[in-house]
Design a protein around this motif. Structure first.
Motif, PDB file in Angstrom:
ATOM      1  N   VAL A  93      37.659  23.708  36.040  1.00 56.15           N
ATOM      2  CA  VAL A  93      38.809  23.307  36.102  1.00 56.15           C
ATOM      3  C   VAL A  93      38.977  23.255  34.766  1.00 56.15           C
ATOM      4  N   VAL A  94      40.173  23.847  33.319  1.00 49.78           N
ATOM      5  CA  VAL A  94      40.375  23.166  32.175  1.00 49.78           C
ATOM      6  C   VAL A  94      41.865  21.942  32.356  1.00 49.78           C
ATOM      7  N   THR A  95      41.451  21.003  31.412  1.00 55.66           N
ATOM      8  CA  THR A  95      42.862  20.289  31.624  1.00 55.66           C
ATOM      9  C   THR A  95      42.262  19.015  30.168  1.00 55.66           C
ATOM     10  N   MET A  96      43.677  19.933  29.688  1.00 53.15           N
ATOM     11  CA  MET A  96      44.543  19.638  28.014  1.00 53.15           C
ATOM     12  C   MET A  96      44.991  19.361  26.812  1.00 53.15           C
ATOM     13  N   ARG A  97      45.264  18.749  26.670  1.00 57.06           N
ATOM     14  CA  ARG A  97      47.096  18.069  25.540  1.00 57.06           C
ATOM     15  C   ARG A  97      47.819  19.682  25.868  1.00 57.06           C
ATOM     16  N   GLY A  98      48.507  20.226  24.950  1.00 56.31           N
ATOM     17  CA  GLY A  98      49.270  21.204  25.844  1.00 56.31           C
ATOM     18  C   GLY A  98      49.708  21.982  26.492  1.00 56.31           C
ATOM     19  N   LEU A  99      48.732  22.281  28.081  1.00 54.11           N
ATOM     20  CA  LEU A  99      49.263  22.799  29.084  1.00 54.11           C
ATOM     21  C   LEU A  99      49.806  21.898  30.070  1.00 54.11           C
ATOM     22  N   LEU A 100      50.556  22.910  30.263  1.00 51.59           N
ATOM     23  CA  LEU A 100      51.592  21.925  31.420  1.00 51.59           C
ATOM     24  C   LEU A 100      50.987  22.005  32.676  1.00 51.59           C
ATOM     25  N   LEU A 101      49.832  23.242  32.659  1.00 51.90           N
ATOM     26  CA  LEU A 101      49.197  22.896  33.791  1.00 51.90           C
ATOM     27  C   LEU A 101      47.938  23.556  34.160  1.00 51.90           C
ATOM     28  N   HIS A 102      47.095  22.777  34.779  1.00 51.61           N
ATOM     29  CA  HIS A 102      45.025  23.432  34.280  1.00 51.61           C
ATOM     30  C   HIS A 102      45.374  24.354  34.848  1.00 51.61           C
ATOM     31  N   LEU A 103      43.123  24.604  34.263  1.00 54.44           N
ATOM     32  CA  LEU A 103      43.694  26.208  33.897  1.00 54.44           C
ATOM     33  C   LEU A 103      41.822  26.285  34.469  1.00 54.44           C
ATOM     34  N   PHE A 104      42.034  27.774  35.618  1.00 55.34           N
ATOM     35  CA  PHE A 104      40.673  28.241  36.957  1.00 55.34           C
ATOM     36  C   PHE A 104      40.372  28.774  36.172  1.00 55.34           C
ATOM     37  N   THR A 105      39.162  28.765  35.515  1.00 58.75           N
ATOM     38  CA  THR A 105      37.772  30.321  35.740  1.00 58.75           C
ATOM     39  C   THR A 105      36.628  29.909  36.128  1.00 58.75           C
ATOM     40  N   ARG A 106      35.524  30.142  36.113  1.00 62.37           N
ATOM     41  CA  ARG A 106      34.748  30.580  37.032  1.00 62.37           C
ATOM     42  C   ARG A 106      33.428  30.468  35.933  1.00 62.37           C
ATOM     43  N   ILE A 107      31.803  29.952  35.793  1.00 66.18           N
ATOM     44  CA  ILE A 107      31.245  30.166  35.371  1.00 66.18           C
ATOM     45  C   ILE A 107      29.541  31.191  35.310  1.00 66.18           C
ATOM     46  N   TYR A 108      29.565  32.531  35.565  1.00 62.55           N
ATOM     47  CA  TYR A 108      28.305  32.847  36.177  1.00 62.55           C
ATOM     48  C   TYR A 108      27.289  32.969  35.478  1.00 62.55           C
ATOM     49  N   PHE A 109      26.224  33.461  35.533  1.00 59.06           N
ATOM     50  CA  PHE A 109      24.933  33.510  35.010  1.00 59.06           C
ATOM     51  C   PHE A 109      24.360  34.890  33.980  1.00 59.06           C
ATOM     52  N   ALA A 110      24.005  34.621  33.296  1.00 55.06           N
ATOM     53  CA  ALA A 110      23.489  36.104  32.569  1.00 55.06           C
ATOM     54  C   ALA A 110      22.383  36.667  33.005  1.00 55.06           C
ATOM     55  N   ASP A 111      21.401  35.943  33.422  1.00 53.81           N
ATOM     56  CA  ASP A 111      20.306  36.218  34.464  1.00 53.81           C
ATOM     57  C   ASP A 111      20.278  37.217  35.836  1.00 53.81           C
ATOM     58  N   GLU A 112      21.628  36.705  36.320  1.00 50.23           N
ATOM     59  CA  GLU A 112      21.920  37.197  37.605  1.00 50.23           C
ATOM     60  C   GLU A 112      23.000  38.704  37.195  1.00 50.23           C
ATOM     61  N   ALA A 113      21.916  39.536  36.436  1.00 57.20           N
ATOM     62  CA  ALA A 113      23.062  40.535  36.656  1.00 57.20           C
ATOM     63  C   ALA A 113      23.148  41.381  38.309  1.00 57.20           C
ATOM     64  N   ALA A 114      22.255  41.592  38.722  1.00 53.03           N
ATOM     65  CA  ALA A 114      22.854  42.408  39.900  1.00 53.03           C
ATOM     66  C   ALA A 114      23.516  41.581  40.515  1.00 53.03           C
ATOM     67  N   ALA A 115      23.496  40.343  40.781  1.00 53.33           N
ATOM     68  CA  ALA A 115      24.282  39.168  41.453  1.00 53.33           C
ATOM     69  C   ALA A 115      25.815  39.713  41.421  1.00 53.33           C
ATOM     70  N   ASN A 116      25.373  39.371  39.550  1.00 56.70           N
ATOM     71  CA  ASN A 116      26.933  39.331  39.006  1.00 56.70           C
ATOM     72  C   ASN A 116      27.612  41.023  39.541  1.00 56.70           C
ATOM     73  N   GLU A 117      26.717  42.248  39.434  1.00 57.82           N
ATOM     74  CA  GLU A 117      26.907  43.810  39.800  1.00 57.82           C
ATOM     75  C   GLU A 117      28.536  43.657  40.462  1.00 57.82           C
ATOM     76  N   ALA A 118      27.283  42.212  41.840  1.00 57.86           N
ATOM     77  CA  ALA A 118      28.274  43.297  43.207  1.00 57.86           C
ATOM     78  C   ALA A 118      29.012  41.655  43.673  1.00 57.86           C
ATOM     79  N   ASP A 119      29.440  40.990  42.731  1.00 52.75           N
ATOM     80  CA  ASP A 119      30.623  39.727  42.895  1.00 52.75           C
ATOM     81  C   ASP A 119      31.606  40.432  43.613  1.00 52.75           C
ATOM     82  N   PRO A 120      32.155  39.843  44.028  1.00 52.39           N
ATOM     83  CA  PRO A 120      33.996  40.777  44.415  1.00 52.39           C
ATOM     84  C   PRO A 120      35.349  39.810  43.649  1.00 52.39           C
TER      85      PRO A 120
END
Length: 193
Positions: free
Chosen positions: A126-153
């Motif tokens: 969750v990202v919160t900062m000045r200038g946002l009307l609402l907080h933002l949602f994102t995700r962090i995946y890991f570069a060394d999980e390439a096979a799992a990332n490829e299959a992630d829905p």
């Protein structure tokens, strides 16, 4: 009369109050619910550190952002209420501001989360900062999980050309770098949750 009537100023989210949300990070002598240390000495799993910076559309550092993460444990389970009550247990939640560090970095000391429900290991952000009307949602995946990332829905819903904005790169064993770009060519993918 029309000259006296003006539009009401819009309200934005932030700046957040460091003494209430990230007190120790900014040197206040107050307790706080969470900080960047999600893992405890006895927490099971592979220790990692995730660090990064937040940039605006012009590429300038944002020095007053608040980043929160929520994650599963090493077995892919999210903590329950009992874990949150025990401050020595892995509680799966962390909070870090960007302004306490001269380089405007956020950072989390945690464990590599396990995958669950067909999803690759990831941190919910969750990202919160000045200038946002609402907080933002994102995700962090890991570069060394390439096979799992490829299959992630969830990652599969993101256009291939933009998926790299959700991947933390491995800088050295146990250290990942993930920068958040609010706008521009490499804008981080944010989810409509």
């Amino acid at each position: 009369m029309s000259n006296r009537l003006r539009q009401t100023p819009s309200q934005t989210l932030g700046p957040f109050f460091a003494y209430g949300l990230t007190a120790r990070q900014y040197g206040y002598d107050f307790d706080q619910l969470a900080d960047g240390r999600i893992v405890r000495d006895d927490t099971k799993g592979t220790r990692i550190r995730v660090t990064g910076q937040v940039f605006d559309g012009a590429g300038a550092l944002i020095e007053d952002a608040l980043i929160e993460v929520w994650q599963a444990d090493a077995d892919g389970r999210y903590p329950d209420a009992a874990a949150f009550a025990d401050c020595n247990a892995f509680h799966g939640f962390g909070r870090s501001g960007t302004g306490a560090d001269p380089a405007c970095r956020f950072g989390f000391d945690t464990i590599k989360p396990g995958g669950h429900d067909g999803q690759a290991p990831h941190l919910n952000v969750v990202v919160t900062m000045r200038g946002l009307l609402l907080h933002l949602f994102t995700r962090i995946y890991f570069a060394d999980e390439a096979a799992a990332n490829e299959a992630d829905p969830v990652l599969a819903l993101v256009p291939q050309a933009r998926r790299n904005t959700l991947i933390a790169r491995l800088v050295q064993p146990g250290l990942y770098r993930f920068d958040i770009r609010m706008q521009g060519d490499d804008e981080t993918v944010f989810f409509d949750v």
